[in-house]
Design a protein around this motif. Sequence first.
Motif, PDB file in Angstrom:
ATOM      1  N   UNK A  51      13.154   4.754  -4.017  1.00 17.45           N
ATOM      2  CA  UNK A  51      14.222   5.049  -4.969  1.00 17.45           C
ATOM      3  C   UNK A  51      15.462   4.217  -4.664  1.00 17.45           C
ATOM      4  N   UNK A  52      15.716   3.979  -3.390  1.00 22.18           N
ATOM      5  CA  UNK A  52      16.890   3.208  -2.992  1.00 22.18           C
ATOM      6  C   UNK A  52      16.777   1.733  -3.380  1.00 22.18           C
ATOM      7  N   UNK A  53      15.603   1.151  -3.163  1.00 23.93           N
ATOM      8  CA  UNK A  53      15.525  -0.302  -3.338  1.00 23.93           C
ATOM      9  C   UNK A  53      14.178  -0.825  -3.825  1.00 23.93           C
ATOM     10  N   UNK A  54      13.284   0.056  -4.191  1.00 26.07           N
ATOM     11  CA  UNK A  54      11.958  -0.391  -4.613  1.00 26.07           C
ATOM     12  C   UNK A  54      11.649   0.020  -6.035  1.00 26.07           C
ATOM     13  N   UNK A  59       6.352   2.078  -3.827  1.00 22.99           N
ATOM     14  CA  UNK A  59       5.973   3.429  -3.411  1.00 22.99           C
ATOM     15  C   UNK A  59       4.463   3.530  -3.256  1.00 22.99           C
ATOM     16  N   UNK A  60       3.716   2.995  -4.207  1.00 23.79           N
ATOM     17  CA  UNK A  60       2.252   3.040  -4.137  1.00 23.79           C
ATOM     18  C   UNK A  60       1.734   2.333  -2.888  1.00 23.79           C
ATOM     19  N   UNK A  61       2.282   1.159  -2.591  1.00 20.23           N
ATOM     20  CA  UNK A  61       1.875   0.403  -1.400  1.00 20.23           C
ATOM     21  C   UNK A  61       2.230   1.173  -0.131  1.00 20.23           C
ATOM     22  N   UNK A  62       3.415   1.752  -0.095  1.00 17.89           N
ATOM     23  CA  UNK A  62       3.831   2.529   1.083  1.00 17.89           C
ATOM     24  C   UNK A  62       2.915   3.724   1.318  1.00 17.89           C
ATOM     25  N   UNK A  63       2.543   4.399   0.235  1.00 13.16           N
ATOM     26  CA  UNK A  63       1.644   5.552   0.370  1.00 13.16           C
ATOM     27  C   UNK A  63       0.285   5.120   0.907  1.00 13.16           C
ATOM     28  N   UNK A  88      -9.713   5.546  -5.591  1.00 10.74           N
ATOM     29  CA  UNK A  88      -9.018   4.465  -4.866  1.00 10.74           C
ATOM     30  C   UNK A  88      -7.593   4.267  -5.356  1.00 10.74           C
ATOM     31  N   UNK A  89      -7.354   4.547  -6.631  1.00  8.24           N
ATOM     32  CA  UNK A  89      -6.027   4.316  -7.199  1.00  8.24           C
ATOM     33  C   UNK A  89      -5.147   5.565  -7.213  1.00  8.24           C
ATOM     34  N   UNK A  90      -5.500   6.575  -6.438  1.00 11.19           N
ATOM     35  CA  UNK A  90      -4.709   7.813  -6.406  1.00 11.19           C
ATOM     36  C   UNK A  90      -3.256   7.531  -6.028  1.00 11.19           C
ATOM     37  N   UNK A  91      -3.051   6.613  -5.105  1.00 14.64           N
ATOM     38  CA  UNK A  91      -1.684   6.269  -4.695  1.00 14.64           C
ATOM     39  C   UNK A  91      -0.899   5.642  -5.845  1.00 14.64           C
ATOM     40  N   UNK A  92      -1.558   4.829  -6.643  1.00 10.83           N
ATOM     41  CA  UNK A  92      -0.891   4.146  -7.758  1.00 10.83           C
ATOM     42  C   UNK A  92      -0.530   5.141  -8.855  1.00 10.83           C
ATOM     43  N   UNK A  93      -1.492   5.948  -9.244  1.00 12.56           N
ATOM     44  CA  UNK A  93      -1.259   6.941 -10.297  1.00 12.56           C
ATOM     45  C   UNK A  93      -0.135   7.897  -9.906  1.00 12.56           C
ATOM     46  N   UNK A  95       2.287   7.434  -7.581  1.00 16.35           N
ATOM     47  CA  UNK A  95       3.564   6.730  -7.437  1.00 16.35           C
ATOM     48  C   UNK A  95       4.176   6.405  -8.798  1.00 16.35           C
ATOM     49  N   UNK A  96       3.364   5.942  -9.732  1.00 11.21           N
ATOM     50  CA  UNK A  96       3.865   5.630 -11.067  1.00 11.21           C
ATOM     51  C   UNK A  96       4.451   6.872 -11.728  1.00 11.21           C
ATOM     52  N   UNK A  97       3.716   7.954 -11.653  1.00  9.23           N
ATOM     53  CA  UNK A  97       4.165   9.189 -12.292  1.00  9.23           C
ATOM     54  C   UNK A  97       5.449   9.721 -11.703  1.00  9.23           C
ATOM     55  N   UNK A  98       5.530   9.769 -10.389  1.00 14.59           N
ATOM     56  CA  UNK A  98       6.709  10.354  -9.756  1.00 14.59           C
ATOM     57  C   UNK A  98       7.932   9.451  -9.847  1.00 14.59           C
ATOM     58  N   UNK A  99       7.769   8.152  -9.669  1.00 10.52           N
ATOM     59  CA  UNK A  99       8.913   7.256  -9.797  1.00 10.52           C
ATOM     60  C   UNK A  99       9.455   7.338 -11.228  1.00 10.52           C
TER      61      UNK A  99
END
Length: 176
Positions: A51-54, A59-63, A88-93, A95-99
């Motif tokens: 949220x600060x800089x990404x 977020x998906x990559x960090x997760x 496999x894409x649980x992190x992407x889905x 992260x996209x939703x929450x961001x």
Amino acid sequence: MKFNFENLDQTIRQLMINEMDFDIQNNKLYLSKRFNDNGQEKYEDLLKQSLESGDEQTLAVSLKNNNCFKSQEERKTKTGTSLVKVPENANITFAEGEFNRFYIRALCLKAIDENLVLEVYRARHSDKTRSESENLIGEIVDPQNLLNDLRENIGIDTALGLPPGPNSGLSIKVKL
């Protein structure tokens, strides 16, 4: 595909962080049911950094890099439950939703404060659009109602249907 958050700037980022803090203080920060113990522990810090800089991609990559998701989850079947592999894409889905949800909430706050008009738009390209999503594009939204809805209905489903489920690619922007 990356989201194009048309109104994302430092003011919106700060409001996103404020909304995250609001959720934490009210014990409403959404934690994926697919998070493992590591995800439960690290999510708050990873979210704040993005949220600060990404963005949703950082977020998906960090997760993923921090091994935040279980490898399997229980799924109900007709005969009981079974273990299935977490996509496999649980992190992407996730992260996209929450961001996107924090972005929308922040933009609602700004719209309320500055008396701005908000409209739904396609923030990420989709090869297979859903008619219910397409019908929302261009719709004017009430920022107070949307903010209340997103604060109250954490996770995926909201009463107003914004954003309209995972992978919709829809968000809101200031109407010019």
